[in-house]
Design a protein around this motif. Structure first.
Motif, mmCIF file in Angstrom:
data_model
loop_
_atom_site.group_PDB
_atom_site.id
_atom_site.type_symbol
_atom_site.label_atom_id
_atom_site.label_comp_id
_atom_site.label_asym_id
_atom_site.label_seq_id
_atom_site.Cartn_x
_atom_site.Cartn_y
_atom_site.Cartn_z
ATOM 1 N N GLY A 64 100.271 0.928 21.931
ATOM 2 C CA GLY A 64 99.161 1.161 21.012
ATOM 3 C C GLY A 64 99.344 0.398 19.722
ATOM 4 N N TRP A 65 100.580 0.359 19.216
ATOM 5 C CA TRP A 65 100.856 -0.386 17.997
ATOM 6 C C TRP A 65 100.601 -1.874 18.209
ATOM 7 N N MET A 66 101.030 -2.403 19.365
ATOM 8 C CA MET A 66 100.826 -3.818 19.648
ATOM 9 C C MET A 66 99.343 -4.133 19.777
ATOM 10 N N VAL A 67 98.612 -3.297 20.501
ATOM 11 C CA VAL A 67 97.188 -3.531 20.702
ATOM 12 C C VAL A 67 96.437 -3.436 19.385
ATOM 13 N N ARG A 68 96.728 -2.386 18.587
ATOM 14 C CA ARG A 68 96.038 -2.231 17.304
ATOM 15 C C ARG A 68 96.334 -3.405 16.382
ATOM 16 N N GLY A 69 97.571 -3.886 16.418
ATOM 17 C CA GLY A 69 97.942 -4.997 15.553
ATOM 18 C C GLY A 69 97.222 -6.285 15.926
ATOM 19 N N GLN A 70 96.800 -6.416 17.175
ATOM 20 C CA GLN A 70 96.146 -7.625 17.655
ATOM 21 C C GLN A 70 94.628 -7.499 17.699
ATOM 22 N N GLU A 71 94.069 -6.413 17.176
ATOM 23 C CA GLU A 71 92.630 -6.184 17.275
ATOM 24 C C GLU A 71 91.828 -7.318 16.644
ATOM 25 N N GLY A 72 92.215 -7.768 15.470
ATOM 26 C CA GLY A 72 91.490 -8.830 14.792
ATOM 27 C C GLY A 72 91.453 -10.114 15.601
ATOM 28 N N ALA A 73 92.587 -10.513 16.151
ATOM 29 C CA ALA A 73 92.643 -11.733 16.963
ATOM 30 C C ALA A 73 91.826 -11.576 18.242
ATOM 31 N N ILE A 151 78.278 -15.831 11.682
ATOM 32 C CA ILE A 151 79.169 -14.848 11.047
ATOM 33 C C ILE A 151 78.966 -13.515 11.744
ATOM 34 N N TYR A 152 80.067 -12.923 12.200
ATOM 35 C CA TYR A 152 80.042 -11.602 12.837
ATOM 36 C C TYR A 152 80.484 -10.591 11.797
ATOM 37 N N LEU A 158 88.939 -4.382 10.610
ATOM 38 C CA LEU A 158 89.647 -4.655 11.861
ATOM 39 C C LEU A 158 91.143 -4.704 11.595
ATOM 40 N N ARG A 159 91.898 -3.974 12.402
ATOM 41 C CA ARG A 159 93.342 -3.915 12.226
ATOM 42 C C ARG A 159 93.972 -5.273 12.539
ATOM 43 N N GLY A 160 94.951 -5.618 11.739
ATOM 44 C CA GLY A 160 95.674 -6.869 11.946
ATOM 45 C C GLY A 160 95.086 -8.047 11.196
ATOM 46 N N LEU A 161 94.045 -7.819 10.377
ATOM 47 C CA LEU A 161 93.451 -8.902 9.593
ATOM 48 C C LEU A 161 93.761 -8.712 8.113
ATOM 49 N N PRO A 162 93.863 -9.813 7.378
ATOM 50 C CA PRO A 162 94.128 -9.706 5.938
ATOM 51 C C PRO A 162 92.909 -9.177 5.188
ATOM 52 N N PHE A 163 93.153 -8.596 4.026
ATOM 53 C CA PHE A 163 92.082 -8.099 3.166
ATOM 54 C C PHE A 163 91.766 -9.102 2.056
ATOM 55 N N ASP A 164 92.303 -10.283 2.160
ATOM 56 C CA ASP A 164 92.047 -11.332 1.180
ATOM 57 C C ASP A 164 91.156 -12.386 1.827
ATOM 58 N N PRO A 165 89.869 -12.465 1.433
ATOM 59 C CA PRO A 165 88.970 -13.448 2.037
ATOM 60 C C PRO A 165 89.410 -14.889 1.799
ATOM 61 N N ALA A 166 90.229 -15.112 0.785
ATOM 62 C CA ALA A 166 90.701 -16.467 0.494
ATOM 63 C C ALA A 166 91.791 -16.912 1.466
ATOM 64 N N GLN A 167 92.383 -15.961 2.184
ATOM 65 C CA GLN A 167 93.430 -16.300 3.151
ATOM 66 C C GLN A 167 93.133 -15.650 4.492
ATOM 67 N N PRO A 168 92.076 -16.103 5.181
ATOM 68 C CA PRO A 168 91.710 -15.482 6.464
ATOM 69 C C PRO A 168 92.691 -15.856 7.567
ATOM 70 N N ARG A 169 92.677 -15.070 8.622
ATOM 71 C CA ARG A 169 93.445 -15.423 9.815
ATOM 72 C C ARG A 169 92.623 -16.463 10.575
ATOM 73 N N ASN A 182 89.048 -9.027 6.393
ATOM 74 C CA ASN A 182 88.389 -7.775 6.008
ATOM 75 C C ASN A 182 87.956 -7.885 4.554
ATOM 76 N N GLU A 183 86.778 -7.297 4.273
ATOM 77 C CA GLU A 183 86.263 -7.328 2.903
ATOM 78 C C GLU A 183 85.279 -6.177 2.731
ATOM 79 N N ASN A 184 85.438 -5.394 1.693
ATOM 80 C CA ASN A 184 84.517 -4.294 1.364
ATOM 81 C C ASN A 184 84.240 -3.351 2.540
ATOM 82 N N GLY A 185 85.277 -2.979 3.258
ATOM 83 C CA GLY A 185 85.131 -2.020 4.350
ATOM 84 C C GLY A 185 84.548 -2.585 5.626
ATOM 85 N N ARG A 186 84.453 -3.896 5.743
ATOM 86 C CA ARG A 186 83.918 -4.549 6.939
ATOM 87 C C ARG A 186 84.879 -5.629 7.409
#
Length: 200
Positions: A64-73, A151-152, A158-169, A182-186
């Motif tokens: 579960g930890w592995m799957v949640r961590g990879q959700e964004g990708a 844009i989606y 989404l778990r596993g994604l940064p909260f800094d829009p300037a440094q996206p995955r 992630n930005e503003n709860g989305r």
């Protein structure tokens, strides 16, 4: 002397014969085997059950930890696949006093059940239209932009994604590129087609 030696050796032989283990009586042997079998049966199943439960808990937690961590990708790859399949637009931006971003936000609140605003980096970006996408365990709105990208906007972070829009995955698949953050709860995934040369 000979008589003492003979009697001692005879005594030793008799003692050895008396102490030599013999076969247990059949009824005693059967009852001992039955008792041992019952005891082994009683302890085996609970022990196996506890071991299986521990494996599920530990393995499930790790998985579960592995799957949640990879959700964004994982959802970024899904967004690229959807972009390549080019689903039809359920919403088309119209020329009006409202900019297309505001039109999309109002449309998404009714069609998707949440207000899908463009991220700050795309504020004021003109869009063609959009559609609602049902992703695994969440919903998203896809806006097709006039410059050829999409844009989606997800209904949650989404778990596993940064909260800094300037440094996206960043992720690439089949010539397409995606940037996710992630930005503003989305959660946001920006998909660029092959050869797209603009700046995001």
């Amino acid at each position: 002397m000979t008589r003492d030696t003979a009697s001692t050796s005879g005594f030793d032989r008799q003692l050895k014969d008396a102490l030599r283990p013999g076969a247990a009586p059949d009824d005693l042997r059967r009852s001992l085997l039955r008792a041992a079998g019952r005891r082994r049966f009683l302890w085996t199943w609970p022990a196996l059950g506890i071991a299986a439960l521990l494996m599920v808990l530990l393995g499930g937690g790790t998985w579960g930890w592995m799957v949640r961590g990879q959700e964004g990708a994982r959802l970024s790859r899904a967004a690229i696949r959807m972009f390549m399949e080019a689903p039809g637009m359920a919403f088309t931006a119209e020329a009006s006093d409202l900019d297309s971003g505001e039109q999309g936000r109002r449309w998404s609140a009714q069609a998707a059940g949440f207000s899908a605003a463009l991220p700050k980096c795309l504020a004021g970006q003109a869009m063609k239209g959009g559609c609602v996408c049902d992703m695994e365990a969440c919903r998203a709105v896809c806006y097709y932009l006039q410059d050829g990208r999409a844009i989606y906007v997800f209904d949650r972070t989404l778990r596993g994604l940064p909260f800094d829009p300037a440094q996206p995955r960043r992720l690439a698949s089949e010539g397409h590129r995606a940037q996710a953050w992630n930005e503003n709860g989305r959660g946001y995934v920006l998909v660029e087609p092959p050869g797209w040369g603009g700046q995001s």
